[in-house]
Enzyme design. Structure first.
Site, mmCIF file in Angstrom:
data_model
loop_
_atom_site.group_PDB
_atom_site.id
_atom_site.type_symbol
_atom_site.label_atom_id
_atom_site.label_comp_id
_atom_site.label_asym_id
_atom_site.label_seq_id
_atom_site.Cartn_x
_atom_site.Cartn_y
_atom_site.Cartn_z
ATOM 1 C CG HIS A 8 -54.258 -14.443 -36.630
ATOM 2 N ND1 HIS A 8 -55.292 -13.766 -36.014
ATOM 3 C CD2 HIS A 8 -53.125 -13.815 -36.237
ATOM 4 C CE1 HIS A 8 -54.795 -12.787 -35.283
ATOM 5 N NE2 HIS A 8 -53.475 -12.782 -35.410
ATOM 6 C CG ASP A 68 -70.680 9.596 -53.166
ATOM 7 O OD1 ASP A 68 -69.698 8.904 -52.837
ATOM 8 O OD2 ASP A 68 -71.847 9.147 -53.181
ATOM 9 C CD1 TRP A 122 -47.331 -12.702 -41.864
ATOM 10 C CD2 TRP A 122 -48.017 -11.215 -43.388
ATOM 11 N NE1 TRP A 122 -46.641 -11.532 -41.660
ATOM 12 C CE2 TRP A 122 -47.039 -10.589 -42.578
ATOM 13 C CE3 TRP A 122 -48.602 -10.462 -44.413
ATOM 14 C CZ2 TRP A 122 -46.624 -9.275 -42.762
ATOM 15 C CZ3 TRP A 122 -48.180 -9.150 -44.588
ATOM 16 C CH2 TRP A 122 -47.204 -8.568 -43.781
ATOM 17 C CB SER A 133 -60.300 -4.832 -53.198
ATOM 18 O OG SER A 133 -60.810 -4.074 -52.153
ATOM 19 C CB SER A 134 -55.816 -2.405 -51.654
ATOM 20 O OG SER A 134 -56.108 -3.362 -50.730
ATOM 21 C CG HIS A 143 -41.035 -1.330 -43.559
ATOM 22 N ND1 HIS A 143 -40.951 -1.834 -42.286
ATOM 23 C CD2 HIS A 143 -41.160 0.000 -43.423
ATOM 24 C CE1 HIS A 143 -41.001 -0.841 -41.425
ATOM 25 N NE2 HIS A 143 -41.122 0.292 -42.088
ATOM 26 C CD GLU A 172 -50.213 -3.970 -46.057
ATOM 27 O OE1 GLU A 172 -50.264 -3.401 -47.169
ATOM 28 O OE2 GLU A 172 -51.199 -4.208 -45.351
ATOM 29 C CE1 TYR A 181 -44.130 3.538 -39.968
ATOM 30 C CE2 TYR A 181 -42.882 1.957 -41.264
ATOM 31 C CZ TYR A 181 -43.034 2.717 -40.121
ATOM 32 O OH TYR A 181 -42.104 2.642 -39.126
ATOM 33 C CB SER A 216 -53.717 13.808 -35.769
ATOM 34 O OG SER A 216 -52.535 13.065 -35.720
ATOM 35 C CG HIS A 231 -36.222 -3.318 -41.006
ATOM 36 N ND1 HIS A 231 -36.608 -2.020 -40.931
ATOM 37 C CD2 HIS A 231 -37.362 -4.011 -41.145
ATOM 38 C CE1 HIS A 231 -37.920 -1.935 -41.016
ATOM 39 N NE2 HIS A 231 -38.401 -3.138 -41.148
ATOM 40 C CG HIS A 232 -39.009 -7.072 -42.290
ATOM 41 N ND1 HIS A 232 -39.938 -7.272 -41.298
ATOM 42 C CD2 HIS A 232 -39.203 -5.807 -42.720
ATOM 43 C CE1 HIS A 232 -40.667 -6.183 -41.154
ATOM 44 N NE2 HIS A 232 -40.239 -5.270 -42.005
ATOM 45 C CB THR A 274 -41.981 7.308 -35.477
ATOM 46 O OG1 THR A 274 -41.757 6.757 -36.772
ATOM 47 C CG2 THR A 274 -43.130 6.572 -34.828
ATOM 48 C CE LYS A 291 -47.211 11.814 -38.327
ATOM 49 N NZ LYS A 291 -48.524 12.204 -38.675
ATOM 50 N NE ARG A 295 -43.215 -14.382 -36.483
ATOM 51 C CZ ARG A 295 -43.323 -13.468 -37.451
ATOM 52 N NH1 ARG A 295 -42.244 -12.843 -37.906
ATOM 53 N NH2 ARG A 295 -44.484 -13.183 -37.974
#
Ligand code: HEM
Ligand SMILES: [Cu+2]
Ligand SMILES: [Cu+2]
Lengths: 268, 186, 534
Positions: free
Chosen positions: C80, C109, C145, C172-173, C256, C258, C260, C271, C305-306, C331, C334, C453
């Site tokens: 998932h 293009d 994951w 790809s990315s 991390h 990622e 963002y 925006s 922090h993870h 943040t 924004k 979790r």
């Protein structure tokens, strides 16, 4: 079962959030540091509520007052240095106000000097092993039989009929009240994590590495927790139970267990 | 990449694309560079409790005002067929003086085996200050069938050990070096 | 720069309309076609990943195992997450970038059209491989994951396929990101200088750099896993002198930034939308750009922090706590700027605006829980519980996903030439917003009350909130069918005008609706186009 839990849901809604088994918040716990952690949590929470009231308040006012259907002519401003400086600087100050007490607690948490008891915790897929460093006591602690029987799919046993379903073990960790207990945590296979919310202790068990942490429980009682790092198929089935007892009771417990410690070790 | 078939991007585009590809390749390399960097980082901070610190000399200035308790923890990995333990669970040491400790390991199988002991020290702030002069963990240990052997460790606790540490735990995890296939059902 | 534009134009003059049949889609190099492919792919993945989420939520509806075994449950959580992150959210933003960036900057293009085609077509292959692991001996990957070793090395036959598909997603990315950067830097209309670019383009530029910086690091990390498993290296195996914790460091060094990558383009979308429906220019355009860059920079120094519970030295914990808290500042800027944009505007509440407003509310709630998680001692209690699950779902579902929905409704008339069904759009919005909260809000309580979790079954005291969350999830899942219906009937509505909305800004609104197959064959004068709307 669905009906039963729906029913209990309605019941608890009536009883209100005060109901004991409907925990909404982090427990205050039974150690000095768990209480401090709780205070930190609440402090940040209230800061967030405060900031939320201001931001969401402004937004909601705007949503109702500044809509086209009210015939408002849009303003044309697109920046304001004053406002931008304020809302960059003010948060920095607020963050410092949160960070400093947090740092204090962290420093206390790090101080594991003068332990009264040391316990080596080794994690296995999927059980815990406890070894008291200064006593001749070592044993495995795994999911209690009641839960083991009820847990398989279609076991035919309603979990609501099992006391402490998935949170009971065959042999709990026993420690005396008021003693500083140092935990040395490691793993024999994959990464696990040893967590008891009421003690505010969560530490990863990593193979090849020994981690240290400590707690001093100020109340007697039975405190439950679980493994919190995904460790394979039975990750959800390796609970932790810590029994905090009066010092005399602890001595008595050591006495009886030292004798059969050998037997337990041999039977593994 | 494949410039000729690309729809004629200008030279600018081509060189920018090249630079960005280079950046991506460099970042792949950087991922690998993190491995030695991490070791350096651990060396400095004691992160991970890794201690392969080898003392440069066995001579330090002993600090007789302090007494540090050194505890030994032994772990056998994944039910490997070994017996492995420290001969003493703990000892009191003076920082700056050299000490000996012995560990005993026994191969419980009827085959020849090779083992590797992996050391780790807690708390992390102590790991840079626990210096080994000689250790069975420096090399692979070969065992004959059912052999039992005493293995020596020589160490010094650095007098610069932070004030707030009074107990050091040294753990050895004993691994079979013939790796258990990870695909095994466990 | 001008030569690049001119040359790319030449290329386009060779053909004027799309080819017919599947060849059009397989060989297309047209940014609009590729954008459509990305968006459809992402929608399919959203439903596949969503189905897996519903398997998870059904199992968790009551205590006791009802439907699946723990192994399969773990596969579901793992798949998932991988599908939603790499298959739904990221491709959706790349699709939006493909469609909109050339039109927003006045380019004919993307700069590298052929590479664009590959970077899309790699994706179905990658996810085909990933999904095929469901049928392999030993089951689909079940180690999370985050793929922490040594657990992930216990994966069965699926293991090399997992690694390979992650590699493909990464390639790809990276190709997509390179294309976007080159397009933005080299193909802008003559008068569009950098700071004048629309915020969506800006946030994508920053995101693309983040992608190039961290996707290769992920590729490196999983390659190390692969060689540890099959080629005798010991990067992460303690037995050979490696360290399993090092994987976590490398993974989160990717991980991390990622997160963002998944939110910055969403900031961009919101925006764009809020000023349009507030009929007022975006407040603090430049500070939005600085804030986004600042967030991108900070995202590289907060990864641990993870990992507050892995056993870090005190100094490390303090550093990562302070750095993480700092992210809240840009943040916050924004959020404040969005509110200031609405302030004294003249708002209307069409579906895109509704989604954008819900984004601001609910993303902020996710930001608050993020701030709480940043407090290291408190994180020791929150870590790896449902509190974290609540946090990242608030920033990802009513955050990233709502922004994607908002973007889809906002630009749909430009894509199809017709107005979508507004009442159904609003229905979709209200159902989604209600159910997303019913699903994820109770998870805060579950986490605080002690539910870890990634567990297939739980103690009875957690039953009530889990039931509520499961009901919400089912409702959310069903509500998305409304969206599909809106899309299927998108061409049935009234004809859209070129500007579609009352007061949108930007070059994309100067071309006809539906946007012709080729736009801006001659570069527009950006400043002139913009002034036309003043
Ligand atoms: C104010 C900004 C934010 C802060 C301070 C913040 C902080 C954190 C922290 C400390 C964690 C780790 C919690 C733990 O595992 O114990 C976390 C987890 C996470 N955050 Fe955030 N966060 C923020 C915004 C975001 C955004 C914008 C996203 C994505 C759109 C995001 C996605 C995630 C995800 C996916 C995880 C969990 C990853 C996992 O363990 O699987 N966060 N966040
Ligand atoms: Cu576990
Ligand atoms: Cu993070």
């Amino acid at each position: 079962m669905i009906r039963k839990s729906l029913f209990s849901l309605l019941g608890t809604l009536w009883a209100g959030a005060a109901s004991a088994d409907w925990a909404l918040n982090m427990p205050r716990g039974v150690t000095e540091l768990s209480a401090e952690t709780y205070e930190l949590h609440m402090m940040v929470f209230w800061w967030c509520v405060g900031i939320g009231v201001v931001v969401f308040g402004a937004m909601i006012i705007s949503l109702f007052m500044h809509r086209k259907s009210k015939g408002v002519e849009p303003a044309t401003f697109s920046h304001s240095t004053t406002a931008e400086v304020i809302w960059t600087a003010l948060p920095v100050v607020i963050l410092l106000a949160m960070a400093l007490p947090a740092a204090e607690t962290m420093i206390k948490l790090e101080d594991s000097r003068d332990p009264d008891i040391s316990v080596v915790i080794t994690a296995y897929q999927w059980k815990w092993h406890y070894k008291y460093q200064d006593e001749d006591i070592a044993f495995y602690s795994s999911l209690d039989r009641g839960s083991v029987e009820a847990r398989p799919k279609n076991s035919g046993i309603d979990p609501f009929d099992v006391e402490n379903f998935l949170l009971e073990v065959d042999r709990p960790l026993v420690v005396p009240k008021g003693a500083k207990v140092r935990l040395l945590i490691t793993s024999s296979d994959v990464v696990h994590s040893w967590w008891v919310p009421d003690l505010a202790i969560k530490k990863d068990a990593v193979p090849g590495i020994i981690n240290e942490t400590w707690f001093r429980a100020e109340q007697t009682g039975t405190f439950r927790g679980q493994c919190t790092e995904l460790c394979g198929k039975d990750h959800g089935y390796m609970p932790i139970v810590v029994e905090v007892v009066e010092p005399d009771a602890y001595l008595a417990w050591v006495e009886t267990h030292q004798q059969d410690g050998e037997r337990v070790a041999a039977s593994q | 990449m494949n410039d000729s078939t690309e729809k004629k991007p200008g030279n600018d585009s081509r060189s920018l694309t090249g630079k960005l590809l280079l950046l991506a390749a460099a970042m792949f390399g950087f991922g690998y560079l993190l491995v030695p960097l991490y070791d350096v980082f651990c060396e400095i901070t004691g992160f991970g409790g890794r201690t392969n610190t080898v003392a440069e000399s066995s001579q330090e200035n002993p600090d007789f005002s302090r007494s540090i308790r050194v505890e030994f923890v032994t772990t056998v990995n994944e039910y490997a067929p070994w017996e492995f333990s420290a001969d003493r669970d703990s000892m009191e040491v003076t920082p700056g003086k050299m000490y000996y400790a012995t560990f005993t390991a026994r191969n419980l199988t009827d085959d020849k085996k090779v083992a590797q002991a992996v050391p780790s020290v807690a708390p992390v702030s102590a790991s840079g200050h626990f210096k080994k002069i000689e250790c069975f963990c420096f090399t692979n240990q070969e065992f004959r069938a059912n052999e039992e052997r005493a293995m020596p460790l020589q160490f010094i606790v650095d007098p610069e050990l932070p004030e707030f540490v009074d107990t050091i735990t040294l753990q050895y995890t004993f691994y079979d070096t013939v790796r258990v296939s990870a695909n095994d059902e466990s | 720069m001008t030569t690049a534009v001119a040359e790319a134009q030449d290329a386009h003059d060779e053909h004027h309309g799309p080819e017919k049949g599947f060849r059009r889609w397989l060989f297309t190099t047209n940014h609009k076609d590729i954008g459509t492919l990305y968006l459809i792919f992402s929608l399919i993945m959203f439903f596949i990943g969503g189905t897996m989420a519903l398997v998870i939520r059904s199992e968790l509806m009551q205590p006791g195992l009802q439907f699946v075994h723990p192994e399969f449950f773990n596969s579901m959580t793992t798949m998932h997450a991988l599908i939603m992150v790499f298959g739904a959210v990221m491709p959706a933003f790349v699709g939006l970038a493909n469609w909109m960036i050339p039109m927003m900057i006045g380019a004919p293009d993307m700069a590298l059209p052929r590479m664009n085609n590959w970077s899309f077509w790699i994706l179905p292959v990658a996810f085909g491989i990933l999904l095929s692991t469901l049928f392999m001996e030993g089951g689909a990957p079940a180690g999370g994951w985050t793929m922490y070793p040594p657990l992930i090395l216990q994966t069965g036959d699926a293991f090399p396929f997992l690694i390979f598909s992650v590699h493909l997603m990464g390639i790809s990315s990276i190709m997509g990101a390179i294309n976007i950067i080159v397009t933005i830097l080299n193909m802008r209309a003559p008068d569009m200088w950098l700071l004048k670019m629309p915020i969506f383009v800006w946030t994508w530029l920053i995101t693309a750099y983040l992608l190039i910086a961290v996707m290769p690091v992920l590729a490196g990390a999983v390659t190390m896993l692969l060689t540890d498993q099959f080629f005798g290296t010991s990067f992460f195996l303690a037995a050979g002198g490696g360290d399993p914790v090092m994987f976590q460091h490398i993974f989160w060094f990717f991980g991390h930034p990622e997160v963002y990558i998944m939110i910055l383009p969403a900031f961009g979308v919101v925006s764009e939308i809020i000023p349009t429906f507030s009929r007022k220019p975006l407040f603090g355009h430049d500070s939005m750009v600085y804030a986004a860059s600042c967030i991108a920079f900070l995202s590289f120094i907060v990864w641990a922090h993870h990992m507050f519970t892995v056993g870090m030295p005190l100094s490390g914990q303090l550093f990562f706590m302070f750095a993480t808290m700092l992210i809240a500042v840009p943040t916050g800027v924004k959020v404040f700027n969005w509110v200031a944009t609405m302030w004294r505007g003249s708002m209307t509440f069409e579906t895109p605006m509704l989604f954008a407003l819900a984004f601001v509310f609910l993303f902020t709630i996710g930001g608050f829980s993020g701030l709480m998680l940043a407090i290291a001692p408190a994180d020791i209690q929150y870590h790896d519980t449902y509190f974290v699950v609540a946090h990242f779902h608030y920033v990802l579902v009513p955050g990233s996903i709502f922004a994607i929905m908002a973007a889809a409704y906002y630009w749909l008339p430009k894509w199809t030439g017709h107005m979508y069904n507004e009442s159904l759009g609003k229905l979709h919005f209200w159902l989604s917003t209600i159910f997303v909260n019913v699903t994820f809000f109770p998870m805060h309580f579950l986490g605080l009350a002690g539910m870890p979790r990634r567990i297939p079954d739980y103690s009875t005291q957690f039953a009530d909130f889990n039931l509520i969350a499961s009901i919400g999830a089912l409702g959310f899942g069903i509500s998305q069918l409304v969206f599909v219906y809106v899309l299927l009937t998108a061409k049935k509505g009234a004809t859209a005008t070129d500007r579609v909305w009352e007061a949108p800004k930007g070059l994309e609104w100067t071309v006809p609706s539906p946007a012709p197959y080729h736009t801006f064959d001659t570069p527009p004068k950006a400043r002139i186009a913009e002034e036309a709307f003043e």
